[in-house]
Design an enzyme around this catalytic site. Structure first.
Site, PDB file in Angstrom:
ATOM      1  CB  SER A 194      -0.400 -64.842  17.181  1.00 18.05           C
ATOM      2  OG  SER A 194      -1.252 -64.687  16.052  1.00 18.05           O
ATOM      3  N   GLY A 195      -3.355 -64.851  19.350  1.00 17.73           N
ATOM      4  CA  GLY A 195      -4.367 -63.946  19.910  1.00 17.73           C
ATOM      5  C   GLY A 195      -4.041 -63.642  21.366  1.00 17.73           C
ATOM      6  CG  PHE A 196      -6.502 -61.049  23.761  1.00 23.08           C
ATOM      7  CD1 PHE A 196      -5.832 -59.955  24.258  1.00 23.08           C
ATOM      8  CD2 PHE A 196      -7.535 -60.846  22.862  1.00 23.08           C
ATOM      9  CE1 PHE A 196      -6.171 -58.667  23.879  1.00 23.08           C
ATOM     10  CE2 PHE A 196      -7.892 -59.564  22.474  1.00 23.08           C
ATOM     11  CZ  PHE A 196      -7.215 -58.474  22.979  1.00 23.08           C
ATOM     12  N   GLY A 197      -4.722 -65.248  24.122  1.00 21.01           N
ATOM     13  CA  GLY A 197      -4.207 -66.387  24.873  1.00 21.01           C
ATOM     14  C   GLY A 197      -2.790 -66.731  24.457  1.00 21.01           C
ATOM     15  CB  VAL A 239      -2.187 -75.949  13.960  1.00 17.62           C
ATOM     16  CG1 VAL A 239      -2.223 -77.340  14.568  1.00 17.62           C
ATOM     17  CG2 VAL A 239      -0.948 -75.202  14.422  1.00 17.62           C
ATOM     18  CD  GLU A 299     -18.227 -52.562  20.981  1.00 13.61           C
ATOM     19  OE1 GLU A 299     -17.843 -52.219  22.096  1.00 13.61           O
ATOM     20  OE2 GLU A 299     -17.710 -53.496  20.353  1.00 13.61           O
ATOM     21  CG  ASP A 358     -12.679 -66.763  22.539  1.00 10.52           C
ATOM     22  OD1 ASP A 358     -12.713 -66.348  23.719  1.00 10.52           O
ATOM     23  OD2 ASP A 358     -12.893 -66.033  21.551  1.00 10.52           O
ATOM     24  CB  ALA A 390      -9.583 -59.890  25.918  1.00 14.83           C
ATOM     25  CD  GLN A 391      -8.378 -58.989  31.837  1.00  7.46           C
ATOM     26  OE1 GLN A 391      -7.825 -59.803  32.560  1.00  7.46           O
ATOM     27  NE2 GLN A 391      -7.743 -57.925  31.383  1.00  7.46           N
TER      28      GLN A 391
HETATM   29  C1  FAD Z   1     -15.466 -58.320  17.159  1.00  9.32           C
HETATM   30  C2  FAD Z   1     -15.052 -58.784  18.528  1.00  9.32           C
HETATM   31  C3  FAD Z   1     -15.111 -57.906  19.589  1.00  9.32           C
HETATM   32  C4  FAD Z   1     -14.720 -58.326  20.862  1.00  9.32           C
HETATM   33  N1  FAD Z   1     -14.775 -57.428  21.888  1.00  9.32           N
HETATM   34  C5  FAD Z   1     -14.327 -57.796  23.106  1.00  9.32           C
HETATM   35  C6  FAD Z   1     -14.293 -56.859  24.180  1.00  9.32           C
HETATM   36  O1  FAD Z   1     -14.689 -55.708  24.031  1.00  9.32           O
HETATM   37  N2  FAD Z   1     -13.803 -57.290  25.380  1.00  9.32           N
HETATM   38  C7  FAD Z   1     -13.361 -58.558  25.557  1.00  9.32           C
HETATM   39  O2  FAD Z   1     -12.897 -58.889  26.665  1.00  9.32           O
HETATM   40  N3  FAD Z   1     -13.399 -59.466  24.584  1.00  9.32           N
HETATM   41  C8  FAD Z   1     -13.866 -59.114  23.362  1.00  9.32           C
HETATM   42  N4  FAD Z   1     -13.893 -60.039  22.347  1.00  9.32           N
HETATM   43  C9  FAD Z   1     -13.508 -61.425  22.628  1.00  9.32           C
HETATM   44  C10 FAD Z   1     -11.997 -61.581  22.675  1.00  9.32           C
HETATM   45  O3  FAD Z   1     -11.400 -60.965  21.578  1.00  9.32           O
HETATM   46  C11 FAD Z   1     -11.701 -63.083  22.711  1.00  9.32           C
HETATM   47  O4  FAD Z   1     -12.287 -63.636  23.857  1.00  9.32           O
HETATM   48  C12 FAD Z   1     -10.195 -63.330  22.728  1.00  9.32           C
HETATM   49  O5  FAD Z   1      -9.605 -62.851  21.548  1.00  9.32           O
HETATM   50  C13 FAD Z   1      -9.917 -64.816  22.909  1.00  9.32           C
HETATM   51  O6  FAD Z   1      -8.540 -65.033  22.848  1.00  9.32           O
HETATM   52  P1  FAD Z   1      -7.968 -66.399  22.235  1.00  9.32           P
HETATM   53  O7  FAD Z   1      -6.495 -66.303  22.337  1.00  9.32           O
HETATM   54  O8  FAD Z   1      -8.670 -67.528  22.844  1.00  9.32           O
HETATM   55  O9  FAD Z   1      -8.430 -66.364  20.726  1.00  9.32           O
HETATM   56  P2  FAD Z   1      -8.065 -65.331  19.583  1.00  9.32           P
HETATM   57  O10 FAD Z   1      -7.689 -64.014  20.130  1.00  9.32           O
HETATM   58  O11 FAD Z   1      -9.194 -65.410  18.616  1.00  9.32           O
HETATM   59  O12 FAD Z   1      -6.761 -65.940  18.932  1.00  9.32           O
HETATM   60  C14 FAD Z   1      -6.768 -67.147  18.228  1.00  9.32           C
HETATM   61  C15 FAD Z   1      -5.486 -67.232  17.447  1.00  9.32           C
HETATM   62  O13 FAD Z   1      -5.320 -68.526  16.912  1.00  9.32           O
HETATM   63  C16 FAD Z   1      -5.026 -68.444  15.539  1.00  9.32           C
HETATM   64  N5  FAD Z   1      -5.515 -69.689  14.939  1.00  9.32           N
HETATM   65  C17 FAD Z   1      -6.785 -70.128  14.845  1.00  9.32           C
HETATM   66  N6  FAD Z   1      -6.819 -71.345  14.284  1.00  9.32           N
HETATM   67  C18 FAD Z   1      -5.541 -71.683  14.036  1.00  9.32           C
HETATM   68  C19 FAD Z   1      -4.935 -72.815  13.455  1.00  9.32           C
HETATM   69  N7  FAD Z   1      -5.622 -73.873  13.036  1.00  9.32           N
HETATM   70  N8  FAD Z   1      -3.595 -72.830  13.317  1.00  9.32           N
HETATM   71  C20 FAD Z   1      -2.838 -71.769  13.727  1.00  9.32           C
HETATM   72  N9  FAD Z   1      -3.373 -70.675  14.287  1.00  9.32           N
HETATM   73  C21 FAD Z   1      -4.702 -70.631  14.439  1.00  9.32           C
HETATM   74  C22 FAD Z   1      -5.724 -67.188  15.099  1.00  9.32           C
HETATM   75  O14 FAD Z   1      -5.210 -66.696  13.882  1.00  9.32           O
HETATM   76  C23 FAD Z   1      -5.421 -66.286  16.278  1.00  9.32           C
HETATM   77  O15 FAD Z   1      -4.122 -65.763  16.180  1.00  9.32           O
HETATM   78  C24 FAD Z   1     -14.279 -59.646  21.076  1.00  9.32           C
HETATM   79  C25 FAD Z   1     -14.232 -60.534  19.987  1.00  9.32           C
HETATM   80  C26 FAD Z   1     -14.603 -60.095  18.725  1.00  9.32           C
HETATM   81  C27 FAD Z   1     -14.532 -61.038  17.569  1.00  9.32           C
END
Ligand code: FAD
Length: 436
Positions: free
Chosen positions: A10-13, A77, A172, A310, A321-322
């Site tokens: 439930s992250g950005f992706g 998962v 930061e 990620d 995030a983008q």
């Molecule tokens: C402290 C910090 C600061 C950041 N600052 C920036 C910034 O300024 N600008 C920027 O662009 N990016 C920034 N980022 C990076 C950005 O947040 C990530 O690139 C982005 O969140 C990736 O999105 P995602 O959906 O791949 O993963 P995430 O957003 O990490 O989401 C992953 C999701 O999967 C869930 N999950 C994980 N494992 C499981 C499992 N086994 N079963 C079920 N659910 C699971 C997690 O709970 C979460 O909901 C930052 C990251 C951090 C940690």
């Protein structure tokens, strides 16, 4: 029966993929181990008492409540079965198997210690709400513990904060700890002088914020040093234990820094679900555990599985995030095109909107295309973008309020912590290393 899309994370992706499927003829099931969508870029503000966790982590269920084709399930998962097209998730003893026609895997990454996981209890990272609340407890708790010491030499390790890694998160955090000690806590204690707290920022490479280019990196370092932060580059951490950090410098010298509050902002490791996918398909994972995907973000040999954010490795795209949000949009467009028998969009074409990092109140760096912004202007851009992307109207309003308290005033509204959140780091017996 409608086409079943299961989204993991439930992250950005994950969240954006689910939202982008709103008008598609599909049934979306979003499975996440947390009940919220986390805006990770502002985690450091929760850790340093500016924002509350609710402001950066609204409930996923609430965000998707009007999206009739979406369902939200809480669960970690534990297994993906590519042959039978099922996802197994668990909450405690409760186990659930969900079938899919298309799967979007967006489980993100966790803190990576480059094979030194034994550092974790002494140098927590910052990836989740739990991490942020633990760090808040450790940071504010360190000042409380310093106040309790009879001798200045016993207070010193409590007033020494070491941040490992000078990427955006490390910078930061170091900036905020420095501001906290010099502005917010200035008059709060009777025995100690919080303004004398040492903040040491360690970086293994040549400079801070190196991905922003040499000019921004140099200026950022100067700004940090002006705030009293001790920036040390070419510094490789050898060990971290309950009482501090051993560092080896490029010139061969080494040193032990006594500190009771060490924060790890040096690396990430993609979700282990990536290795599971690779083991069942033609895909490989890179050193960071990221899955090498096809140009259209699908898993090699499995066009029905997308890996985004990620967790994916493609064209050296950064973990930001983008990339996750645009990857989500691309996967949703591909799924819709397939269902509507239209041509698929094909290869993922990332549009780089730029990057930014704050250094302190009123100071940031931002690179947008060839434009390099610094100082107040960059900070204003940072403020605007973050409010824009923060999910939820309530969250935006209350974040603005807390920013006024912290940035225009000296206070921080979210200083609450408990000893339990500090995971024993404040209360455990410490046997300090003898000097030398
Ligand atoms: C402290 C910090 C600061 C950041 N600052 C920036 C910034 O300024 N600008 C920027 O662009 N990016 C920034 N980022 C990076 C950005 O947040 C990530 O690139 C982005 O969140 C990736 O999105 P995602 O959906 O791949 O993963 P995430 O957003 O990490 O989401 C992953 C999701 O999967 C869930 N999950 C994980 N494992 C499981 C499992 N086994 N079963 C079920 N659910 C699971 C997690 O709970 C979460 O909901 C930052 C990251 C951090 C940690």
């Amino acid at each position: 029966m409608a086409h079943r899309v299961v989204v993991i994370g439930s992250g950005f992706g994950g969240l954006f993929a689910a939202k982008k499927l709103k008008r598609a003829d599909v049934e979306v099931t979003l499975i996440s181990r947390v009940s919220h969508h986390l805006f990770q870029p502002l985690l450091y503000q929760v850790a340093t008492g500016i924002l509350s966790q609710g402001e950066i982590a609204p409930a996923t269920r609430e965000i998707l409540k009007r999206q009739r084709n979406a369902d939200v399930l809480l669960g970690e998962v534990t297994a993906i079965d590519l042959t039978n097209k099922t996802v197994t998730s668990q909450v405690g003893v409760h186990r659930k198997v969900t079938e899919y026609d298309t799967l979007i895997v967006a489980a993100g990454a966790s803190t990576g210690y480059f094979g030194n996981d034994q550092f974790e209890p002494y140098a927590p990272g910052l990836k989740s709400i739990d991490d942020a609340l633990e760090l808040r407890a450790r940071i504010f708790g360190a000042f409380e513990m310093a106040e309790l010491q009879d001798k200045p030499e016993d207070a010193a390790p409590w007033l020494t904060f070491v941040v490992v890694g000078a990427g955006p998160t490390g910078v930061e955090l170091a900036g905020q700890i420095a501001e906290l000690s010099r502005r917010t806590l200035r008059k709060d204690f009777r025995s100690i002088d919080p303004t004398q707290a040492r903040v040491i920022l360690l970086e293994g490479g040549d400079g801070v914020l190196s991905t922003f280019g040499p000019t921004q990196s140099t200026k950022a370092r100067q700004a940090l040093e002006k705030m009293g932060i001790d920036v040390r580059c070419n510094a490789m951490v050898q060990t971290v234990d309950a009482t501090g950090v051993e560092v080896k410098y490029k010139d061969g010298s080494s040193e032990y820094l006594s500190s009771n509050c060490v924060v790890w902002a040096a690396g990430v490791q993609a979700s282990p679900l990536g290795a599971q996918l690779a083991a069942q398909s033609d895909a490989e994972v890179d050193r960071g555990g990221r899955v090498k995907v096809n140009p259209d973000l699908t898993l090699p040999g499995h066009p029905e599985v997308f890996v985004i954010g990620d967790m994916m490795a493609l064209d050296n795209l950064p973990g930001v995030a983008q990339v996750a949000m645009q990857g989500a949009k691309h996967s949703a467009r591909t799924i819709r095109a397939r269902l509507e028998d239209k041509p698929e969009p094909g290869a993922f074409d990332y549009f780089d909107k730029g990057s930014m990092a704050t250094i302190s109140r009123f100071r940031a760096v931002a690179n947008v295309g060839k434009l390099q912004l610094r100082g107040f202007l960059a900070w204003m851009a940072w403020l605007f973008i973050h409010i824009l992307y923060l999910v939820g109207f309530q969250q935006k309003v209350s974040t603005l309020g807390h920013w006024m308290v912290a940035f225009l005033g000296r206070a921080r509204a979210e200083r609450t912590f408990t000893l339990e959140q500090a995971r024993g780091s404040l209360t455990n017996e410490r046997e300090a290393r003898p000097p030398g």
